[in-house]
Motif scaffolding. Structure first.
Motif, PDB file in Angstrom:
ATOM      1  N   SER A 192     -11.851  32.997 -11.195  1.00 28.11           N
ATOM      2  CA  SER A 192     -11.546  31.518 -11.538  1.00 28.11           C
ATOM      3  C   SER A 192     -12.042  30.674 -10.559  1.00 28.11           C
ATOM      4  CB  SER A 192     -10.050  31.526 -11.172  1.00 28.11           C
ATOM      5  OG  SER A 192      -9.480  31.589 -10.007  1.00 28.11           O
ATOM      6  N   ARG A 193     -12.703  30.993  -9.614  1.00 29.39           N
ATOM      7  CA  ARG A 193     -13.750  30.188  -8.924  1.00 29.39           C
ATOM      8  C   ARG A 193     -14.870  29.727  -9.521  1.00 29.39           C
ATOM      9  NH1 ARG A 193     -13.154  30.891  -2.894  1.00 29.39           N
ATOM     10  NH2 ARG A 193     -11.596  32.338  -2.305  1.00 29.39           N
ATOM     11  N   ALA A 194     -15.209  30.478 -10.442  1.00 28.99           N
ATOM     12  CA  ALA A 194     -16.473  30.266 -11.273  1.00 28.99           C
ATOM     13  C   ALA A 194     -16.084  28.962 -12.307  1.00 28.99           C
ATOM     14  CB  ALA A 194     -17.008  31.465 -11.807  1.00 28.99           C
ATOM     15  N   ARG A 195     -14.973  28.674 -12.596  1.00 27.53           N
ATOM     16  CA  ARG A 195     -14.573  27.686 -13.612  1.00 27.53           C
ATOM     17  C   ARG A 195     -14.877  27.950 -14.891  1.00 27.53           C
ATOM     18  NH1 ARG A 195     -12.551  26.284  -9.261  1.00 27.53           N
ATOM     19  NH2 ARG A 195     -11.005  27.115 -10.382  1.00 27.53           N
ATOM     20  N   GLY A 196     -14.686  29.208 -15.202  1.00 32.34           N
ATOM     21  CA  GLY A 196     -14.753  29.421 -16.676  1.00 32.34           C
ATOM     22  C   GLY A 196     -13.844  30.708 -16.993  1.00 32.34           C
ATOM     23  N   PHE A 216     -22.379  25.817  -9.945  1.00 30.33           N
ATOM     24  CA  PHE A 216     -21.353  26.835  -9.802  1.00 30.33           C
ATOM     25  C   PHE A 216     -20.550  26.130  -8.857  1.00 30.33           C
ATOM     26  CE2 PHE A 216     -20.097  31.413  -9.012  1.00 30.33           C
ATOM     27  CZ  PHE A 216     -20.097  31.861 -10.494  1.00 30.33           C
ATOM     28  N   GLU A 217     -18.901  26.268  -9.041  1.00 28.45           N
ATOM     29  CA  GLU A 217     -18.244  25.363  -8.259  1.00 28.45           C
ATOM     30  C   GLU A 217     -18.059  26.005  -6.830  1.00 28.45           C
ATOM     31  OE1 GLU A 217     -16.099  21.931  -8.176  1.00 28.45           O
ATOM     32  OE2 GLU A 217     -17.128  22.820  -9.940  1.00 28.45           O
ATOM     33  N   ASP A 218     -18.187  27.166  -6.720  1.00 26.31           N
ATOM     34  CA  ASP A 218     -17.924  27.791  -5.338  1.00 26.31           C
ATOM     35  C   ASP A 218     -18.713  29.068  -5.108  1.00 26.31           C
ATOM     36  OD1 ASP A 218     -16.683  28.441  -2.970  1.00 26.31           O
ATOM     37  OD2 ASP A 218     -14.268  28.590  -3.991  1.00 26.31           O
ATOM     38  N   ILE A 219     -18.609  29.662  -3.912  1.00 24.74           N
ATOM     39  CA  ILE A 219     -19.216  30.703  -3.882  1.00 24.74           C
ATOM     40  C   ILE A 219     -18.253  32.128  -3.920  1.00 24.74           C
ATOM     41  CG2 ILE A 219     -21.242  29.920  -2.184  1.00 24.74           C
ATOM     42  CD1 ILE A 219     -19.436  31.147   0.133  1.00 24.74           C
ATOM     43  N   VAL A 220     -18.557  33.121  -4.466  1.00 31.04           N
ATOM     44  CA  VAL A 220     -17.540  34.304  -4.815  1.00 31.04           C
ATOM     45  C   VAL A 220     -18.021  35.251  -4.057  1.00 31.04           C
ATOM     46  CG1 VAL A 220     -17.101  33.219  -7.228  1.00 31.04           C
ATOM     47  CG2 VAL A 220     -18.989  35.082  -6.788  1.00 31.04           C
ATOM     48  N   HIS A 221     -16.883  36.353  -3.970  1.00 32.23           N
ATOM     49  CA  HIS A 221     -17.226  37.612  -3.177  1.00 32.23           C
ATOM     50  C   HIS A 221     -17.534  38.670  -4.440  1.00 32.23           C
ATOM     51  CE1 HIS A 221     -16.241  41.567  -1.624  1.00 32.23           C
ATOM     52  NE2 HIS A 221     -16.737  41.029  -0.462  1.00 32.23           N
ATOM     53  N   LEU A 222     -18.661  38.837  -4.486  1.00 35.42           N
ATOM     54  CA  LEU A 222     -19.205  39.503  -6.012  1.00 35.42           C
ATOM     55  C   LEU A 222     -18.623  40.841  -6.066  1.00 35.42           C
ATOM     56  CD1 LEU A 222     -21.433  39.759  -8.034  1.00 35.42           C
ATOM     57  CD2 LEU A 222     -23.214  40.562  -6.499  1.00 35.42           C
ATOM     58  N   ASP A 223     -18.326  41.601  -5.111  1.00 33.90           N
ATOM     59  CA  ASP A 223     -17.965  43.162  -5.169  1.00 33.90           C
ATOM     60  C   ASP A 223     -16.647  42.914  -5.563  1.00 33.90           C
ATOM     61  OD1 ASP A 223     -18.571  45.961  -5.053  1.00 33.90           O
ATOM     62  OD2 ASP A 223     -17.077  45.804  -3.329  1.00 33.90           O
ATOM     63  N   THR A 224     -15.748  42.005  -5.118  1.00 39.43           N
ATOM     64  CA  THR A 224     -14.348  41.730  -5.935  1.00 39.43           C
ATOM     65  C   THR A 224     -14.302  41.419  -7.206  1.00 39.43           C
ATOM     66  OG1 THR A 224     -13.353  41.261  -3.438  1.00 39.43           O
ATOM     67  CG2 THR A 224     -12.195  40.437  -5.585  1.00 39.43           C
ATOM     68  N   MET A 225     -15.159  40.505  -7.631  1.00 44.57           N
ATOM     69  CA  MET A 225     -15.230  39.944  -8.728  1.00 44.57           C
ATOM     70  C   MET A 225     -15.728  41.195  -9.966  1.00 44.57           C
ATOM     71  SD  MET A 225     -18.016  37.165 -10.347  1.00 44.57           S
ATOM     72  CE  MET A 225     -16.965  35.656 -10.023  1.00 44.57           C
ATOM     73  N   ARG A 226     -16.566  41.931  -9.438  1.00 45.81           N
ATOM     74  CA  ARG A 226     -17.285  43.078 -10.306  1.00 45.81           C
ATOM     75  C   ARG A 226     -15.904  44.095 -10.205  1.00 45.81           C
ATOM     76  NH1 ARG A 226     -23.117  44.190  -7.917  1.00 45.81           N
ATOM     77  NH2 ARG A 226     -24.078  43.330  -9.409  1.00 45.81           N
ATOM     78  N   LYS A 262     -26.064  35.429  -4.437  1.00 40.24           N
ATOM     79  CA  LYS A 262     -27.032  34.531  -3.535  1.00 40.24           C
ATOM     80  C   LYS A 262     -26.791  33.190  -3.677  1.00 40.24           C
ATOM     81  CE  LYS A 262     -30.000  38.211  -3.308  1.00 40.24           C
ATOM     82  NZ  LYS A 262     -29.219  39.223  -3.886  1.00 40.24           N
ATOM     83  N   VAL A 263     -25.682  32.843  -4.273  1.00 43.72           N
ATOM     84  CA  VAL A 263     -25.356  31.356  -4.370  1.00 43.72           C
ATOM     85  C   VAL A 263     -24.700  30.934  -3.070  1.00 43.72           C
ATOM     86  CG1 VAL A 263     -23.711  29.716  -5.389  1.00 43.72           C
ATOM     87  CG2 VAL A 263     -24.857  31.304  -6.846  1.00 43.72           C
ATOM     88  N   VAL A 264     -25.549  29.980  -2.532  1.00 47.55           N
ATOM     89  CA  VAL A 264     -25.012  29.295  -1.212  1.00 47.55           C
ATOM     90  C   VAL A 264     -24.512  27.881  -1.292  1.00 47.55           C
ATOM     91  CG1 VAL A 264     -27.034  30.559   0.094  1.00 47.55           C
ATOM     92  CG2 VAL A 264     -27.386  28.388  -0.821  1.00 47.55           C
ATOM     93  N   PRO A 265     -23.441  27.652  -0.396  1.00 49.23           N
ATOM     94  CA  PRO A 265     -23.147  26.305  -0.366  1.00 49.23           C
ATOM     95  C   PRO A 265     -23.415  25.021  -0.806  1.00 49.23           C
ATOM     96  CG  PRO A 265     -21.955  27.531   1.123  1.00 49.23           C
ATOM     97  CD  PRO A 265     -23.392  28.339   0.610  1.00 49.23           C
TER      98      PRO A 265
END
Length: 485
Positions: A467-471, A45-55, A34-37
């Motif tokens: 890595s987009r999440a910066r942690g 949050f540093e960036d928006i991520v593709h949730l399904d890939t992250m999971r 749900k994070v928007v730019p």
């Protein structure tokens, strides 16, 4: 190595590298989607991520590795079956097929548990609606949900029908920031940013109300605010000397009686001082070292610039390392280093009691080498592995994608991201094997290697989205029980 025989509820951490036995995590939830730019920076949050890939392609490997090391009965011989299930029920708290480990514990599961208590449920709904400024109608609506769904809403900010009631908590995957175990005490955080207030509130309710922590409630430490903060002029309230903020990424339990506290963008000198007073008074530790790093978004917490790999091995960012090192002068970034900007790194060590005065330590390597030799009793040469292999411009580039943020599963076996090529070269040069998470799991399943026999290994976690999440993996964990190092 000394070995514990942990009971099912024991909480104790005395080092960064003792064999990990229990930890708190939080798998990526629907709130990250749900994070928007326009709000990413406000929500930290540093960036928006593709949730399904992250999971599916990244964090799921992290969970399987943790289970293989901490609770192997949940996954051993079952990896193919788990991967074939497209519903991902294995990873989702509240589902019938959820792994439900008592050693790899999802914070959402603990939240669900306490929401089954009607009194706690009523208080927490009211508290969250108060800080989120919800309408009375929303408060009544929340009260109608079952505990599993209510926990999801509190974390994600959204309902299953996709309606958003308040902002998500995308940083909750970084469970280390909500608190840290110091010996057998639990230090709760005080977040620096308003976006993490709800995280802190949820953590407070979980630690004070969940049965898992029942025997430790008198050992939970909350950092006090400045008693006269409401009288301080507004233009002085943001001063490090008046503000009390601390996050878990700035706290490291490096030895049984030695704690590191970072003063950074997120943790203030005032909070560090208050924490030191409490811990010394309670006789939790004897030595506290304050590591002041430049207040830059690049660094954020001390665990973004160094972590421990083995009793005698550390990974760190070279540009914040030994002052006066000739190799730094060859680096173009030397001209833009923190000392030029008037933000030189400073390290002060304090001791319980009045017998020994505080001392200043000249550089990071001296501090870490002393911990290895004198606190942990390592007889081997102390080694330093530098981000980006200390090559320009890879040191800073790879530190930005968490080359220095590693979680030790046992002494010498760490999880980190696969994308930091130069840092991985440095690990191999130091005698470590580097292996992809999927390949290691295949070796475990084949029986050719086990968590008990593996040594000196960097496990590479897929990280294009994480890595987009910066942690990194250190941020994504709150260890609750380790063997002694």
């Amino acid at each position: 190595m000394k070995m514990n025989k942990p009971n099912s509820e024991e909480i104790k951490v005395t080092s960064e590298v003792g064999r990990l036995r229990r930890l708190l995590i939080h798998s990526p939830d629907r709130g990250l989607g749900k994070v928007v730019p326009s709000k990413a920076q406000d929500w930290l949050f540093e960036d928006i991520v593709h949730l399904d890939t992250m999971r599916r392609e990244e964090y799921d490997y992290y969970v399987k590795l943790l289970l293989y090391f901490l609770d192997p009965e949940k996954v051993k011989g079952k990896i193919a079956e788990i991967d074939a299930d497209t519903t991902r029920a294995f990873y989702k708290p509240g589902n019938a097929g959820y792994f439900n480990s008592k050693k790899v514990i999802d914070l959402q599961s603990l939240l669900t548990d306490i929401l089954k208590d009607e009194v706690v449920r009523t208080k927490l709904i009211a508290s969250i609606c108060g800080i989120e400024k919800c309408s009375h109608a929303t408060q009544l609506e929340l009260a109608q949900h079952e505990p599993e769904e209510l926990a999801r809403i509190f974390i994600s900010g959204s309902q299953s029908d996709e309606r958003m009631l308040f902002s998500p908590l995308p940083n909750l995957i970084f469970t280390r920031d909500i608190g840290i175990v110091i010996n057998d005490h639990i230090l709760l955080n005080r977040p620096a940013k308003a976006a993490r207030t709800r995280e802190s509130l949820l953590a407070q309710y979980i630690f004070f109300h969940h049965p898992l922590f029942a025997d430790y409630r008198d050992k939970i430490i909350e950092i006090p605010d400045n008693a006269r903060h409401f009288l301080i002029p507004e233009d002085e309230q943001l001063s490090d000397f008046n503000r009390s903020t601390l996050e878990g990424g700035d706290v490291m339990m490096v030895a049984p009686r030695h704690l590191l506290i970072g003063c950074s963008e997120r943790t203030t000198l005032y909070a560090a001082q208050q924490t030191m007073k409490i811990l010394f008074k309670k006789n939790v530790v004897d030595t506290i070292t304050i590591v002041q790093i430049p207040k830059k978004r690049d660094y954020m917490h001390i665990d973004t610039v160094f972590t421990q790999v083995k009793k005698n091995v550390w990974v760190l960012l070279g540009s914040l390392a030994r002052q006066g090192d000739d190799s730094r002068k060859k680096d173009v970034l030397h001209f833009f280093g923190p000392e030029v900007l008037g933000q030189k790194m400073k390290i002060m060590q304090f001791y319980k009691g009045l017998e020994q005065k505080p001392i200043e330590i000249e550089n990071l390597e001296d501090l870490l080498a002393d911990i290895s030799r004198n606190d942990l009793g390592s007889t081997e040469d102390v080694k330093f592995i530098y981000s980006g292999n200390k090559e320009f411009p890879f040191g800073e580039r790879e530190q930005w994608t968490d080359s220095c943020n590693l979680l030790a599963l046992k002494d010498g076996v760490v999880i980190g991201y696969d994308r930091n090529d130069k840092t991985l070269e440095a690990f191999r040069a130091a005698g470590f094997r580097t292996i992809k998470a999927a390949d290691l799991l295949a070796e475990f399943e084949a029986g050719s290697l086990s968590p008990d026999t593996i040594t000196d290994t960097f496990i590479m976690l897929p990280s294009a989205e994480l890595s987009r999440a910066r942690g990194g993996s250190h941020c994504m964990s709150m260890p609750m029980l380790r063997d002694e190092a």
